[in-house]
Design a protein around this motif. Structure first.
Motif, PDB file in Angstrom:
ATOM      1  N   PRO A  10       0.816  -1.219   0.000  1.00  0.00           N
ATOM      2  CA  PRO A  10       0.000   0.000   0.000  1.00  0.00           C
ATOM      3  C   PRO A  10       0.849   1.269   0.000  1.00  0.00           C
ATOM      4  CG  PRO A  10       0.078  -0.969   2.193  1.00  0.00           C
ATOM      5  CD  PRO A  10       0.773  -1.938   1.284  1.00  0.00           C
ATOM      6  N   GLU A  11       0.205   2.357  -0.348  1.00  0.00           N
ATOM      7  CA  GLU A  11       0.873   3.664  -0.330  1.00  0.00           C
ATOM      8  C   GLU A  11       0.730   4.262   1.068  1.00  0.00           C
ATOM      9  OE1 GLU A  11      -0.812   6.023  -3.420  1.00  0.00           O
ATOM     10  OE2 GLU A  11      -0.064   4.738  -5.034  1.00  0.00           O
ATOM     11  N   ASP A  12       1.472   3.721   2.005  1.00  0.00           N
ATOM     12  CA  ASP A  12       1.387   4.148   3.401  1.00  0.00           C
ATOM     13  C   ASP A  12       2.672   4.802   3.883  1.00  0.00           C
ATOM     14  OD1 ASP A  12       2.980   1.937   3.324  1.00  0.00           O
ATOM     15  OD2 ASP A  12       1.859   0.762   4.794  1.00  0.00           O
ATOM     16  N   GLY A  13       3.496   5.236   2.957  1.00  0.00           N
ATOM     17  CA  GLY A  13       4.753   5.880   3.310  1.00  0.00           C
ATOM     18  C   GLY A  13       5.967   5.080   2.913  1.00  0.00           C
ATOM     19  N   ARG A  14       5.772   3.813   2.558  1.00  0.00           N
ATOM     20  CA  ARG A  14       6.919   3.017   2.124  1.00  0.00           C
ATOM     21  C   ARG A  14       7.398   3.503   0.774  1.00  0.00           C
ATOM     22  NH1 ARG A  14       4.692  -2.839   2.542  1.00  0.00           N
ATOM     23  NH2 ARG A  14       3.475  -1.862   4.212  1.00  0.00           N
ATOM     24  N   ARG A  15       8.643   3.261   0.471  1.00  0.00           N
ATOM     25  CA  ARG A  15       9.229   3.774  -0.759  1.00  0.00           C
ATOM     26  C   ARG A  15       8.523   3.186  -1.980  1.00  0.00           C
ATOM     27  NH1 ARG A  15      14.948   0.532  -1.585  1.00  0.00           N
ATOM     28  NH2 ARG A  15      14.170  -0.611  -3.389  1.00  0.00           N
ATOM     29  N   PRO A  16       8.361   3.978  -3.045  1.00  0.00           N
ATOM     30  CA  PRO A  16       7.670   3.487  -4.235  1.00  0.00           C
ATOM     31  C   PRO A  16       8.543   2.501  -5.017  1.00  0.00           C
ATOM     32  CG  PRO A  16       8.530   5.692  -4.617  1.00  0.00           C
ATOM     33  CD  PRO A  16       8.786   5.385  -3.168  1.00  0.00           C
ATOM     34  N   GLY A  17       7.899   1.836  -5.983  1.00  0.00           N
ATOM     35  CA  GLY A  17       8.635   0.929  -6.857  1.00  0.00           C
ATOM     36  C   GLY A  17       8.008  -0.432  -6.991  1.00  0.00           C
ATOM     37  N   LEU A  18       7.343  -0.901  -5.933  1.00  0.00           N
ATOM     38  CA  LEU A  18       6.745  -2.230  -5.980  1.00  0.00           C
ATOM     39  C   LEU A  18       5.219  -2.188  -5.925  1.00  0.00           C
ATOM     40  CD1 LEU A  18       9.728  -2.973  -5.188  1.00  0.00           C
ATOM     41  CD2 LEU A  18       8.755  -4.924  -3.989  1.00  0.00           C
ATOM     42  N   GLY A  19       4.632  -0.998  -5.990  1.00  0.00           N
ATOM     43  CA  GLY A  19       3.183  -0.888  -5.906  1.00  0.00           C
ATOM     44  C   GLY A  19       2.472  -1.475  -7.102  1.00  0.00           C
ATOM     45  N   PHE A  20       3.096  -1.412  -8.279  1.00  0.00           N
ATOM     46  CA  PHE A  20       2.528  -1.981  -9.513  1.00  0.00           C
ATOM     47  C   PHE A  20       3.662  -2.709 -10.219  1.00  0.00           C
ATOM     48  CE2 PHE A  20       0.973  -1.997 -13.910  1.00  0.00           C
ATOM     49  CZ  PHE A  20      -0.343  -2.393 -13.723  1.00  0.00           C
ATOM     50  N   ALA A  21       3.829  -3.975  -9.861  1.00  0.00           N
ATOM     51  CA  ALA A  21       4.979  -4.724 -10.375  1.00  0.00           C
ATOM     52  C   ALA A  21       4.702  -6.217 -10.325  1.00  0.00           C
ATOM     53  CB  ALA A  21       6.233  -4.397  -9.570  1.00  0.00           C
ATOM     54  N   ALA A  22       5.594  -6.964 -10.977  1.00  0.00           N
ATOM     55  CA  ALA A  22       5.543  -8.424 -10.966  1.00  0.00           C
ATOM     56  C   ALA A  22       6.886  -8.937 -10.475  1.00  0.00           C
ATOM     57  CB  ALA A  22       5.233  -8.965 -12.360  1.00  0.00           C
ATOM     58  N   LEU A  23       6.862  -9.737  -9.411  1.00  0.00           N
ATOM     59  CA  LEU A  23       8.080 -10.329  -8.884  1.00  0.00           C
ATOM     60  C   LEU A  23       8.283 -11.695  -9.534  1.00  0.00           C
ATOM     61  CD1 LEU A  23       7.648  -9.579  -5.064  1.00  0.00           C
ATOM     62  CD2 LEU A  23       8.554  -8.085  -6.863  1.00  0.00           C
ATOM     63  N   VAL A  24       9.501 -11.922  -9.995  1.00  0.00           N
ATOM     64  CA  VAL A  24       9.829 -13.195 -10.634  1.00  0.00           C
ATOM     65  C   VAL A  24      10.976 -13.837  -9.860  1.00  0.00           C
ATOM     66  CG1 VAL A  24      10.614 -14.338 -12.727  1.00  0.00           C
ATOM     67  CG2 VAL A  24       9.104 -12.345 -12.883  1.00  0.00           C
ATOM     68  N   PRO A  25      10.716 -14.901  -9.112  1.00  0.00           N
ATOM     69  CA  PRO A  25      11.789 -15.573  -8.358  1.00  0.00           C
ATOM     70  C   PRO A  25      12.808 -16.205  -9.306  1.00  0.00           C
ATOM     71  CG  PRO A  25       9.632 -16.158  -7.485  1.00  0.00           C
ATOM     72  CD  PRO A  25       9.390 -15.462  -8.789  1.00  0.00           C
ATOM     73  N   THR A  26      14.078 -16.112  -8.928  1.00  0.00           N
ATOM     74  CA  THR A  26      15.145 -16.701  -9.726  1.00  0.00           C
ATOM     75  C   THR A  26      16.244 -17.221  -8.816  1.00  0.00           C
ATOM     76  OG1 THR A  26      16.786 -16.288 -11.456  1.00  0.00           O
ATOM     77  CG2 THR A  26      16.266 -14.462  -9.986  1.00  0.00           C
ATOM     78  N   THR A  27      16.923 -18.241  -9.285  1.00  0.00           N
ATOM     79  CA  THR A  27      18.028 -18.846  -8.515  1.00  0.00           C
ATOM     80  C   THR A  27      19.280 -18.935  -9.377  1.00  0.00           C
ATOM     81  OG1 THR A  27      17.261 -21.064  -9.158  1.00  0.00           O
ATOM     82  CG2 THR A  27      16.474 -20.196  -7.050  1.00  0.00           C
ATOM     83  N   ASP A  28      19.474 -17.963 -10.278  1.00  0.00           N
ATOM     84  CA  ASP A  28      20.595 -18.049 -11.215  1.00  0.00           C
ATOM     85  C   ASP A  28      21.956 -17.797 -10.567  1.00  0.00           C
ATOM     86  OD1 ASP A  28      20.622 -15.305 -10.806  1.00  0.00           O
ATOM     87  OD2 ASP A  28      19.782 -14.814 -12.761  1.00  0.00           O
ATOM     88  N   GLY A  29      21.970 -17.302  -9.324  1.00  0.00           N
ATOM     89  CA  GLY A  29      23.234 -17.093  -8.623  1.00  0.00           C
ATOM     90  C   GLY A  29      23.967 -15.813  -8.969  1.00  0.00           C
TER      91      GLY A  29
END
Length: 357
Positions: free
Chosen positions: A162-181
């Motif tokens: 939420p927009e509760d004071g945390r830094r912007p950037g992840l409010g509208f995004a897709a996280l893709v897990p990776t283990t490429d090292g």
């Protein structure tokens, strides 16, 4: 006096109102319940503030060092005492273009598999993790298939940002897990309680400059600083004014116990003058004090326990202990006060008591 005689005397005094049982019971119950409940409410407010601090992401500390974060070392911080979760992130090379919104793109952020735990998100399967805003826009939920211009991806989970004071950037995004090292850009750590050792802890995730050639100084930031840079719950708990509630109840209880005896100095001194032993009369006084102190304390204690367990408290067991301390003080105070009052009552002062009535 025999034991039966002592009980009869106590019963007569209670039933006749001589010992003022009801009056003192009501006063003591109000004191114990009032001060005990005040302390519990104060502790609950501190607990709620701590939960708000964590829910807002204020307990998440990030180390920004582009191309210098060791993902394995970052994720391994979750095994450190006090660290709830840890994970690394970096900007993805491409964005997702959903077929449902071909004119819009969703920024892709590559993360270690442990990063969703930092955001308090449960993942049911492999796939992308969408922010709540993105999921609502696309009308998808965990388990749904997301059609993009490049491929079809499964929505593994949805995280709140939420927009509760945390830094912007992840409010509208897709996280893709990776283990490429490969090296990451940031390490996120959710640590509770907050600790001054966090910076040194995060420094252990840095790769040497000569391996990456980044050359940028690492930056340590708090994900959300609107609620303060730290939450020292222990200091707030120890400094609360209501921590003195048991002592206040004890002092008032002593006063009530002493008063209950002082109001009966004339009949008590008369009984001593008539030949009643101090041991027998002391037993009567103690039992009469118990006749109002015990039910008052039990009533207040039960009310405190019920209010705590039914109030949705996050740490009910400890707040019950706090209420029990106040209840114990409510039981001990009147007994101590009545002992004090009885010790100060003298047969030789009978005529002075009579004149001072």
């Amino acid at each position: 006096m025999t034991l039966a005689a002592i009980w009869r005397e106590v019963w007569r005094d209670v039933v006749s109102g001589t010992s003022r049982t009801l009056t003192f019971a009501l006063i003591l119950a109000a004191v114990v319940l009032g001060l005990g409940a005040t302390d519990i409410v104060t502790v609950r407010a501190l607990t709620a503030a701590a939960e708000r601090f964590q829910a807002a992401g204020a307990s998440i500390i990030t180390l920004d060092a582009p191309g210098r974060i060791d993902p394995a070392a970052c994720s391994a911080l979750a095994s450190v005492s006090g660290v709830r979760a840890a994970g690394a992130i970096r900007a993805g090379a491409e964005s997702l273009t959903p077929l449902a919104l071909p004119s819009s793109t969703i920024p892709v952020i590559e993360v270690t598999p442990s990063l969703p735990e930092v955001l308090r998100t449960q993942i049911g399967s492999a796939g992308v993790i969408l922010s709540e805003q993105a999921a609502q826009t696309l009308t998808v939920r965990p388990g749904s298939e997301l059609q993009t211009s490049e491929t079809t991806a499964t929505v593994a989970g949805v995280y709140g940002y939420p927009e509760d004071g945390r830094r912007p950037g992840l409010g509208f995004a897709a996280l893709v897990p990776t283990t490429d090292g490969e090296a990451f850009d940031e390490c996120w750590v959710d640590i509770w309680p907050t600790s001054p050792q966090t910076p040194a802890l995060l420094q252990t995730t840095l790769l040497p400059d000569d391996e990456t050639g980044a050359g940028q100084s690492p930056t340590l930031t708090q994900l959300n600083s609107t609620l303060g840079t730290a939450f020292d719950g222990r200091s707030r708990f120890d400094a609360r004014v209501t921590r003195l509630a048991p002592w206040g109840v004890l002092g008032i209880g002593v006063g009530l116990g002493h008063l209950s005896v002082r109001l009966r100095r004339v009949p008590l001194a008369s009984a001593l003058h008539a030949g009643t032993t101090r041991q027998d009369l002391g037993a009567v006084v103690m039992l009469e004090t118990l006749s109002w102190a015990l039910p008052a304390t039990l009533l207040a204690a039960v009310a405190i326990v019920v209010a705590t367990t039914l109030g949705g408290d996050l740490d009910a067991r400890h707040t019950v202990v706090l209420g029990s301390r106040t209840a114990v003080a409510g039981m001990a105070g009147p007994l101590l006060g009545s002992v004090l009052g009885f010790v100060l009552t003298r047969e030789r002062h009978l005529f002075r008591y009579f004149k001072d009535r």
